[in-house]
Design a protein around this motif. Sequence first.
Motif, short mmCIF file in Angstrom:
data_model
loop_
_atom_site.label_atom_id
_atom_site.label_comp_id
_atom_site.label_asym_id
_atom_site.label_seq_id
_atom_site.Cartn_x
_atom_site.Cartn_y
_atom_site.Cartn_z
N GLY A 124 14.66 60.31 76.88
CA GLY A 124 13.39 60.28 77.36
C GLY A 124 14.50 61.15 78.74
N ILE A 125 13.58 62.12 79.17
CA ILE A 125 14.10 62.74 80.79
C ILE A 125 12.99 62.73 81.36
N ASN A 126 12.94 63.29 83.19
CA ASN A 126 12.43 63.09 84.12
C ASN A 126 11.79 64.36 83.56
N LEU A 127 10.16 64.70 83.83
CA LEU A 127 10.01 65.48 83.03
C LEU A 127 9.82 66.18 84.89
N ASP A 128 9.62 66.04 86.21
CA ASP A 128 9.57 66.38 87.17
C ASP A 128 10.84 67.36 87.89
N GLY B 201 30.63 81.08 79.86
CA GLY B 201 31.55 80.18 80.29
C GLY B 201 30.85 79.08 81.10
N GLU B 202 30.67 78.07 82.20
CA GLU B 202 29.79 77.46 82.37
C GLU B 202 29.41 78.20 83.86
N VAL B 203 28.23 77.38 84.12
CA VAL B 203 26.97 77.59 84.61
C VAL B 203 27.02 76.69 85.69
N ASP B 204 26.71 77.52 87.25
CA ASP B 204 26.46 76.70 88.11
C ASP B 204 25.33 75.49 88.04
N ASP B 205 24.22 76.01 87.52
CA ASP B 205 22.35 74.95 87.48
C ASP B 205 22.52 75.67 85.97
N ALA B 206 22.38 74.61 84.96
CA ALA B 206 21.73 75.03 83.34
C ALA B 206 20.40 75.34 83.63
N LEU B 207 19.78 74.16 83.84
CA LEU B 207 18.13 74.71 84.13
C LEU B 207 17.86 75.71 84.80
N GLU B 208 17.98 76.03 85.68
CA GLU B 208 18.41 77.75 86.46
C GLU B 208 18.17 78.99 84.91
N VAL C 235 15.61 68.98 73.82
CA VAL C 235 14.19 68.56 74.48
C VAL C 235 13.98 68.75 76.20
N GLU C 236 15.20 69.09 75.92
CA GLU C 236 15.03 69.86 77.93
C GLU C 236 14.91 71.58 77.51
N GLY C 237 15.19 72.14 76.22
CA GLY C 237 14.82 73.24 76.28
C GLY C 237 12.59 72.94 75.94
N MET C 238 12.62 72.63 75.40
CA MET C 238 11.45 72.44 75.37
C MET C 238 10.39 72.06 76.29
N ASP D 29 7.71 89.68 70.49
CA ASP D 29 5.84 89.25 70.33
C ASP D 29 5.88 88.03 72.02
N GLU D 30 5.82 88.54 72.77
CA GLU D 30 5.98 87.68 74.34
C GLU D 30 4.90 86.93 74.15
N ASP D 31 4.22 86.99 74.08
CA ASP D 31 2.85 86.39 73.64
C ASP D 31 3.12 84.51 72.44
N TYR D 32 3.81 85.25 71.96
CA TYR D 32 3.78 84.23 70.48
C TYR D 32 4.75 83.44 71.21
N CYS D 33 5.79 83.73 71.77
CA CYS D 33 7.48 83.18 72.31
C CYS D 33 5.99 82.31 73.18
N LYS D 34 5.50 82.07 74.33
CA LYS D 34 4.76 81.45 75.06
C LYS D 34 3.97 80.33 74.77
N ARG D 35 3.22 80.68 73.75
CA ARG D 35 2.72 79.59 73.18
C ARG D 35 3.02 78.51 72.94
N VAL D 36 4.92 78.89 71.66
CA VAL D 36 5.57 78.11 71.59
C VAL D 36 6.11 77.13 72.62
N GLY D 37 6.70 77.50 73.12
CA GLY D 37 6.70 76.91 74.45
C GLY D 37 6.27 75.50 75.05
N LEU D 38 4.52 76.40 75.02
CA LEU D 38 3.47 75.39 76.21
C LEU D 38 2.97 74.55 74.66
N ASN D 39 3.58 74.89 73.48
CA ASN D 39 3.40 73.76 72.79
C ASN D 39 3.89 72.74 72.82
N ALA D 40 4.78 73.02 72.98
CA ALA D 40 6.65 72.75 73.30
C ALA D 40 7.70 71.18 73.98
N ARG D 41 6.46 71.59 75.29
CA ARG D 41 6.49 70.92 76.89
C ARG D 41 5.32 70.26 76.55
#
Length: 415
Positions: free
Chosen positions: A226-230, A303-310, A333-336, A379-391
């Motif tokens: 479970g993750i905090n979607l906010d 290497g290690e990044v300061d802000d993973a989500l960024e 799960v976070e990537g989706m 295909d950027e549009d395809y990637c965005k569509r997959v990502g939206l479905n993942a969310r």
Amino acid sequence: MTVRSNYYFCWKPSNQLKILFLTHRVPFPQNGGYPIVVCNTIRGLVNLGHEVSLVALNAKKYHHENNDDDNDLLSKINYRAYDININVSVFEVAANLFSKTSFNIDKYYDADFERLLVRELKITQYDIIQFEGLFVSLYLSAIRKNSKAKLIYRLHNIESQIWHRLSQQKSDPFKKSYLKMHAKRIKNYELQQLNNFDAIAVFTEQDKSTLMEYGTKIPIEILPVGINLDHYQPDFEKTEFPSLFFLGSLDWLPNREGIEWFLENFKQDLIDGELRVRFYVAGNDIPERFDDYDVMGKIFIQGEVDDALEFVNSKAIMIVPLLSSGGMRVKIVEGMAMQKCIISTSLGAEGINYKNSENILIANNVDEFYEAIKLCIADEDYCKRVGLNARKLIEEQHDVNKVTEKLVAFYQTLV
């Protein structure tokens, strides 16, 4: 031994629970799957009004500047960290060859810590004690003798399964034999411990099925990550397209093995082949030898990044080349949740109710990864569509509030 503590006291309503979490590592900062899962669970329980304590073994002696998110959580729980030494000498490794147990587990036992833990249990009466992973199960017997709490084992991975799968990937006879030996010893330990708990929480149906095959008789509950979607708000204006990325801690052997496999097989294609895309590798504890993969303008070992989500937001296509693993990958799960287009092995995506080519792309060998990458970078549009479905999938099945409510209902059936 160094003991650091933080105390937060609250009035406990009669229908609320007093819960103790035991972890084999300090879950701060929240920069990997294990700490993210632990902290999200604790935060969800606190938000529901339960009184939570956290006792963590601090093997790395890690001291970091807490961010606002860490400080907010720490202000609401009782927290203690115990420094222990898990370094194993060459002599101890050699001696372990003639032992019946694995030093990978034994190194987490500390007699002083056990005495302090027993003292704590005599002072405080808990309703639930949750063991986060196999390594803290070394203290199960002592806890059982000194507490009337219900003892829950949260299985993050079936450890013996990981070691067995790692052995299958090795061609060197000595390495294969060595890994098989540890897999067998760890499995023997798992089999001894499983039915000594009152219940087990797992992330996937696959893990539950494996435990049932092992002869587990106690209740097993499937509770997804479970993750905090906010916290997951993508901004496509800051995303480089096309771009590939990997994010994960390389002190975890399956991650290191998987990304090495990917780099060995795709380095040349990324440098001067048809895969005209930059590839970024980020995470904790990346070995120095990985610098050899770095190629200016093509492959970036960050290497290690300061802000993973960024970092995740700034890249387009996520690569998860896991070859030996188990449980549920929090990074997927976070990537989706960040609407990333993800290419993963079926093993990496295990436990997630995905639909191939709709909310993720599954690739299990070099040719399948190659074709998936080629499709996505064109295909950027395809990637965005997959990502939206993942969310959408994550919103439906991985909201931490919904998952925590199910966890509490599970606790209540036991108490």
